[in-house]
Write an enzyme that holds these catalytic residues in place. Structure first.
Site, PDB file in Angstrom:
ATOM      1  N   GLU A 175       0.923  -1.028   0.072  1.00 14.21           N
ATOM      2  CA  GLU A 175       0.039  -0.161   0.009  1.00 14.21           C
ATOM      3  C   GLU A 175       0.981   1.114   0.051  1.00 14.21           C
ATOM      4  OE1 GLU A 175      -2.793  -0.424   3.283  1.00 14.21           O
ATOM      5  OE2 GLU A 175      -2.847  -2.598   2.828  1.00 14.21           O
TER       6      GLU A 175
ATOM      7  N   GLU B  72      -9.764   5.717   2.887  1.00 16.07           N
ATOM      8  CA  GLU B  72     -10.078   5.104   4.162  1.00 16.07           C
ATOM      9  C   GLU B  72      -9.885   5.827   5.324  1.00 16.07           C
ATOM     10  OE1 GLU B  72      -7.652   1.507   4.531  1.00 16.07           O
ATOM     11  OE2 GLU B  72      -8.448   1.199   6.788  1.00 16.07           O
TER      12      GLU B  72
END
Ligand SMILES: *[C@@H]1O[C@H](CO)[C@@H](O)[C@H](O)[C@H]1NC(C)=O
Ligand SMILES: *[C@@H]1O[C@H](CO)[C@@H](O)[C@H](O)[C@H]1NC(C)=O
Ligand SMILES: *[C@@H]1O[C@H](CO)[C@@H](O)[C@H](O)[C@H]1NC(C)=O
Ligand SMILES: *[C@@H]1O[C@H](CO)[C@@H](O)[C@H](O)[C@H]1NC(C)=O
Length: 413
Positions: A217, A328
């Site tokens: 990520e 997120e």
């Protein structure tokens, strides 16, 4: 009660207090010893240290001395100073010359205002004792506490109540992916309480969402608990067992090998976008070198930051099976209301350029090692009234989406 009895009682009480205090102080000494040992592992001797205006200290550490090489499997590792292969960009956007009609600007990092790292070294954000003390333990410092990968295909109402994490993402699956790229609009979303965070990132995923998920990520995040402030920071994360034992943020465990001397993981990005005013963006590319098998990361159009050695990721050894792009947040507010932590700019996609946050020029690396616009991009969000996502396609923005939202609002109580 006799005097002797009273005295006896007093003595017992005193003994008890002393032993409690002794227990406490020895356990806190233990903790501090554990922290010192951990800090010594993380903070290698510096050739030069640079004080950033945001309070960070950036240590310029010799490449071969970085924490990555504490990994038992990297003892005899030969450092790759460049990838043997670079994905071919069909749009020619890899070169810095790409012109955008809209006046978005590339960004840099705050610490660079105060110095540079010399050749042969890499810039590493120093971990301070306070950073570790904000974590619940030395073991959890630098790691994600919960399983936080959005799992669109099986996400149902049940998932909603199980996880405090919320997403607004675009994704592709069902093919073999050898990398992903995007240009990400940079903001500084407001975080309601320090144990929450807000991020915008790319996920490269392999394995299954159970025990063995492999994930790479990269993007930007605001995370008061991790960094001690509300600044927007460049970050990476990796795990090879669905966030259980392996992996960490940035360089907080051995894994990622940095070769670049200009960009520091976890350092503040500067400047950031403001509402109806200047827009700033970062470009991130992660790809697999088919010859070495390493997963490389590039920041902007010229900074190859380094790589994750291929052996870290058994389920990414050939390719990734899913790519996700988007935002997120974590909702830890316990008063029965939704958190007001923002995602993206804190504004809904409908508001468009200069107001809502975006990802543009979303691309994947295909089996012939070319960057392509992915087919069949899907979207996912748990609660569109809190945070939403809207995709589109247009000229020099290629495939793009706007995403984010304010969290708590009349429709998201
Ligand atoms: C002190 O610690 C020992 C071992 O951890 C424990 O057995 C003992 O009960 C503790 N004493 C007090 C008074 O807390
Ligand atoms: C301190 O650490 C040692 C070794 O790690 C351990 O055996 C001991 O029980 C610890 N003491 C306390 C009070 O936590
Ligand atoms: C590193 O090299 C030494 C000497 O050649 C060897 O004994 C050792 O097993 C190697 N370690 C790894 C992790 O490959
Ligand atoms: C971060 O922002 C919150 C409000 O969003 C504020 O209460 C807090 O003081 C800020 N923390 C720092 C370190 O600036």
């Amino acid at each position: 009660m006799g005097k002797t009895k009273e005295l006896k009682l007093l003595c017992i009480l005193l003994l008890f207090l002393v032993s409690v205090t002794a227990n406490r102080s020895s356990s806190s000494q233990n903790q501090s010893l554990e922290i010192q040992t951990h800090l010594k592992n993380l903070n290698k001797p510096a050739v030069r240290s640079i004080k950033s205006p945001d309070g960070d200290i950036i240590d310029c550490v010799r490449i071969a001395h970085q924490h990555a090489f504490d990994h038992p499997l990297l003892k005899n590792h030969t450092i790759q100073m460049r990838p043997t292969f670079y994905p071919e960009d069909l749009f020619g956007q890899n070169k810095a010359s790409s012109k955008s009609k809209q006046q978005s600007k590339p960004v840099s990092q705050l610490w660079q205002l105060n110095g540079r790292c010399p050749r042969g070294t890499v810039p590493i954000r120093r971990t301070k004792q306070d950073d570790v003390l904000r974590a619940s333990s030395v073991q959890t410092f630098g790691k994600k506490v919960l399983r936080t990968i959005p799992q669109p295909s099986s996400a149902g109402p049940n998932l909603l109540t199980q996880s405090a994490h919320q997403h607004a993402i675009a994704y592709v699956e069902g093919d073999k992916y050898y990398g992903a790229k995007a240009t990400i609009n940079v903001w500084e979303p407001k975080i309601q309480q320090p144990n929450e965070f807000s991020l915008s990132q790319i996920w490269i995923l392999g394995g299954s969402f159970g025990e063995d998920l492999n994930s790479i990520e990269a993007g930007w995040q605001v995370s008061p608990d991790l960094y001690g402030d509300n600044n927007t920071r460049l970050f990476t994360y990796w795990t090879s067992d669905a966030y259980q034992a392996t992996g960490c943020y940035n360089l907080l465990c051995s894994g990622f090998i940095q070769i670049n001397r200009q960009i520091a993981m976890g350092a503040s990005i500067y400047p950031v976008s403001s509402y109806r005013s200047s827009q700033y963006e970062i470009t991130i590319l992660v790809w697999k070198d088919p010859e070495e098998g390493n997963w490389w990361m590039q920041f902007g159009n010229e900074h190859v930051l380094g790589y994750w050695p291929g052996f870290l990721f058994p389920y990414l050894s050939d390719s990734a099976s899913m790519i996700e792009w988007g935002g997120e947040i974590v909702n830890f507010v316990s008063d029965g209301q939704h958190t007001s932590t923002q995602m993206g700019s804190g504004h809904f996609p409908q508001e468009g350029y200069g107001r809502a946050s975006y990802f543009k020029n979303i691309q994947i690396v295909d089996g012939s090692n070319k960057l392509r616009i992915p087919k069949a991009i899907a979207t996912f969000t748990e609660q569109a009234k809190c945070y939403d996502v809207k995709t589109g396609k247009a000229g020099n923005w290629g495939s793009y989406f706007y995403f984010g939202g304010p969290g708590r609002n009349p429709d998201c109580p």
